[in-house]
Design a protein around this motif. Structure first.
Motif, PDB file in Angstrom:
ATOM      1  N   SER A 128       0.833  -1.201   0.000  1.00  0.00           N
ATOM      2  CA  SER A 128       0.000   0.000   0.000  1.00  0.00           C
ATOM      3  C   SER A 128       0.870   1.253   0.000  1.00  0.00           C
ATOM      4  O   SER A 128       1.897   1.317   0.674  1.00  0.00           O
ATOM      5  N   GLU A 129       0.447   2.247  -0.760  1.00  0.00           N
ATOM      6  CA  GLU A 129       1.179   3.512  -0.815  1.00  0.00           C
ATOM      7  C   GLU A 129       0.654   4.499   0.217  1.00  0.00           C
ATOM      8  O   GLU A 129       1.191   5.589   0.353  1.00  0.00           O
ATOM      9  N   THR A 130      -0.405   4.138   0.911  1.00  0.00           N
ATOM     10  CA  THR A 130      -0.969   5.028   1.930  1.00  0.00           C
ATOM     11  C   THR A 130      -0.746   4.433   3.311  1.00  0.00           C
ATOM     12  O   THR A 130      -0.643   3.221   3.477  1.00  0.00           O
ATOM     13  N   GLY A 131      -0.674   5.290   4.308  1.00  0.00           N
ATOM     14  CA  GLY A 131      -0.526   4.823   5.678  1.00  0.00           C
ATOM     15  C   GLY A 131       0.908   4.629   6.113  1.00  0.00           C
ATOM     16  O   GLY A 131       1.194   4.386   7.282  1.00  0.00           O
ATOM     17  N   ARG A 132       1.851   4.698   5.177  1.00  0.00           N
ATOM     18  CA  ARG A 132       3.246   4.474   5.536  1.00  0.00           C
ATOM     19  C   ARG A 132       3.778   5.579   6.442  1.00  0.00           C
ATOM     20  O   ARG A 132       4.617   5.336   7.302  1.00  0.00           O
ATOM     21  N   GLY A 133       3.316   6.815   6.226  1.00  0.00           N
ATOM     22  CA  GLY A 133       3.748   7.921   7.070  1.00  0.00           C
ATOM     23  C   GLY A 133       3.363   7.720   8.517  1.00  0.00           C
ATOM     24  O   GLY A 133       4.161   7.949   9.428  1.00  0.00           O
ATOM     25  N   MET A 134       2.149   7.254   8.741  1.00  0.00           N
ATOM     26  CA  MET A 134       1.698   7.010  10.112  1.00  0.00           C
ATOM     27  C   MET A 134       2.429   5.809  10.713  1.00  0.00           C
ATOM     28  O   MET A 134       2.642   5.753  11.921  1.00  0.00           O
ATOM     29  N   ALA A 135       2.812   4.848   9.880  1.00  0.00           N
ATOM     30  CA  ALA A 135       3.599   3.716  10.385  1.00  0.00           C
ATOM     31  C   ALA A 135       4.946   4.199  10.891  1.00  0.00           C
ATOM     32  O   ALA A 135       5.455   3.728  11.913  1.00  0.00           O
ATOM     33  N   LEU A 136       5.527   5.162  10.196  1.00  0.00           N
ATOM     34  CA  LEU A 136       6.803   5.729  10.623  1.00  0.00           C
ATOM     35  C   LEU A 136       6.630   6.494  11.926  1.00  0.00           C
ATOM     36  O   LEU A 136       7.446   6.363  12.855  1.00  0.00           O
ATOM     37  N   ILE A 137       5.582   7.283  12.009  1.00  0.00           N
ATOM     38  CA  ILE A 137       5.297   8.028  13.242  1.00  0.00           C
ATOM     39  C   ILE A 137       5.075   7.068  14.400  1.00  0.00           C
ATOM     40  O   ILE A 137       5.554   7.274  15.517  1.00  0.00           O
ATOM     41  N   ASP A 138       4.365   5.980  14.133  1.00  0.00           N
ATOM     42  CA  ASP A 138       4.107   4.978  15.168  1.00  0.00           C
ATOM     43  C   ASP A 138       5.403   4.364  15.680  1.00  0.00           C
ATOM     44  O   ASP A 138       5.536   4.018  16.852  1.00  0.00           O
ATOM     45  N   ALA A 139       6.379   4.252  14.789  1.00  0.00           N
ATOM     46  CA  ALA A 139       7.645   3.604  15.148  1.00  0.00           C
ATOM     47  C   ALA A 139       8.543   4.491  15.994  1.00  0.00           C
ATOM     48  O   ALA A 139       9.290   4.000  16.845  1.00  0.00           O
ATOM     49  N   ILE A 140       8.504   5.813  15.786  1.00  0.00           N
ATOM     50  CA  ILE A 140       9.475   6.691  16.467  1.00  0.00           C
ATOM     51  C   ILE A 140       8.882   7.484  17.622  1.00  0.00           C
ATOM     52  O   ILE A 140       9.628   8.117  18.364  1.00  0.00           O
ATOM     53  N   THR A 141       7.560   7.456  17.792  1.00  0.00           N
ATOM     54  CA  THR A 141       6.943   8.235  18.868  1.00  0.00           C
ATOM     55  C   THR A 141       6.499   7.331  20.010  1.00  0.00           C
ATOM     56  O   THR A 141       6.391   6.110  19.858  1.00  0.00           O
ATOM     57  N   ASP A 142       6.230   7.961  21.152  1.00  0.00           N
ATOM     58  CA  ASP A 142       5.680   7.223  22.285  1.00  0.00           C
ATOM     59  C   ASP A 142       4.218   6.856  22.033  1.00  0.00           C
ATOM     60  O   ASP A 142       3.762   5.780  22.399  1.00  0.00           O
ATOM     61  N   ARG A 143       3.495   7.786  21.412  1.00  0.00           N
ATOM     62  CA  ARG A 143       2.088   7.550  21.119  1.00  0.00           C
ATOM     63  C   ARG A 143       1.596   8.595  20.123  1.00  0.00           C
ATOM     64  O   ARG A 143       2.220   9.638  19.953  1.00  0.00           O
ATOM     65  N   TRP A 144       0.480   8.302  19.459  1.00  0.00           N
ATOM     66  CA  TRP A 144      -0.111   9.240  18.526  1.00  0.00           C
ATOM     67  C   TRP A 144      -1.608   8.973  18.448  1.00  0.00           C
ATOM     68  O   TRP A 144      -2.091   7.943  18.933  1.00  0.00           O
ATOM     69  N   GLY A 145      -2.334   9.899  17.856  1.00  0.00           N
ATOM     70  CA  GLY A 145      -3.774   9.710  17.759  1.00  0.00           C
ATOM     71  C   GLY A 145      -4.431  10.797  16.925  1.00  0.00           C
ATOM     72  O   GLY A 145      -3.765  11.678  16.377  1.00  0.00           O
TER      73      GLY A 145
END
Length: 223
Positions: free
Chosen positions: A100-117
């Motif tokens: 998928s070409e979408t959602g990869r940005g949020m996957a990166l954010i999920d990997a480097i942050t403590d939490r997101w929403g």
């Protein structure tokens, strides 16, 4: 670099238009503010999160969308928010190994942050993430106990009058103890300088210059 005593980390916001050419400017502003806050250790990750959040708005909401960047301290974490007016286009998280070409940005954010929403409000959407810092407390400073102690000491110098207690007793032993305490205090200040991105050697040289000038002036007035 010039350092400020008693860093105040007040939330700040910056309206922008979601366009690719705006990302570099927003990253520069982020670096400047985090540098002033003494949060040098999270600048790179914060800039990366900012880029992904803004790109998400450009890609899924549309080029030219009016948006707002909001940066604050949440507990001891750095909180980065991007506000946009579309409450329908929600960020999604996908497996980074998919095609998928979408959602990869949020996957990166999920990997480097403590939490997101994502928070949906009446007329806007808030996509946020939080990064861990080395702050011991929301109003503290990076670098641990030594930096915190130095900050408390430096704040005393901001007052016009400082009342120092008289020593309980005199003698070589008390002087030796006081000397060790003074050396430890200087070490704390050096840690504070480093935590705020200052050149400790340059600060020591300047302090030595001030000290020698004052001693020379005092010697001259006694003659």
């Amino acid at each position: 670099m010039t350092c400020t005593v008693g860093v105040t980390r007040k939330p700040w916001s910056l309206p922008f238009v979601a366009e690719a050419q705006e990302v570099a400017s927003l990253r520069r502003v982020m670096r400047l503010h985090l540098g002033l806050w003494g949060l040098h250790g999270v600048i790179d990750d914060a800039q990366l999160c900012l880029s992904e959040l803004v790109s998400n708005v450009i890609r899924h909401v549309g080029v030219g969308t009016p948006a707002t960047l909001v940066v604050s301290i949440s507990g001891t974490r750095l909180r980065v928010e991007v506000h946009d007016p579309d409450t329908r286009a929600l960020p999604t998280l996908v497996d980074a190994e998919t095609n998928s070409e979408t959602g990869r940005g949020m996957a990166l954010i999920d990997a480097i942050t403590d939490r997101w929403g994502v928070q949906l409000q009446a007329e806007k959407k808030v996509t946020w993430c939080e990064l861990a810092t080395e702050l011991p407390a929301a109003d503290g400073h990076c670098g641990g106990l030594r930096v915190t102690r130095a900050e408390a000491l430096l704040s005393v110098y901001g007052h016009e009058r400082v009342l120092l207690p008289k020593p309980a007793r005199s003698g070589a032993l008390s002087v030796a103890v006081a000397e060790e305490a003074a050396i430890d205090m200087i070490a704390d200040v050096l840690h504070w300088l480093r935590a705020h991105g200052c050149d400790a050697d340059e600060a020591l040289d300047r302090a030595q210059t001030h000290y020698e000038a004052e001693i020379s002036e005092a010697d001259g007035s006694e003659k």
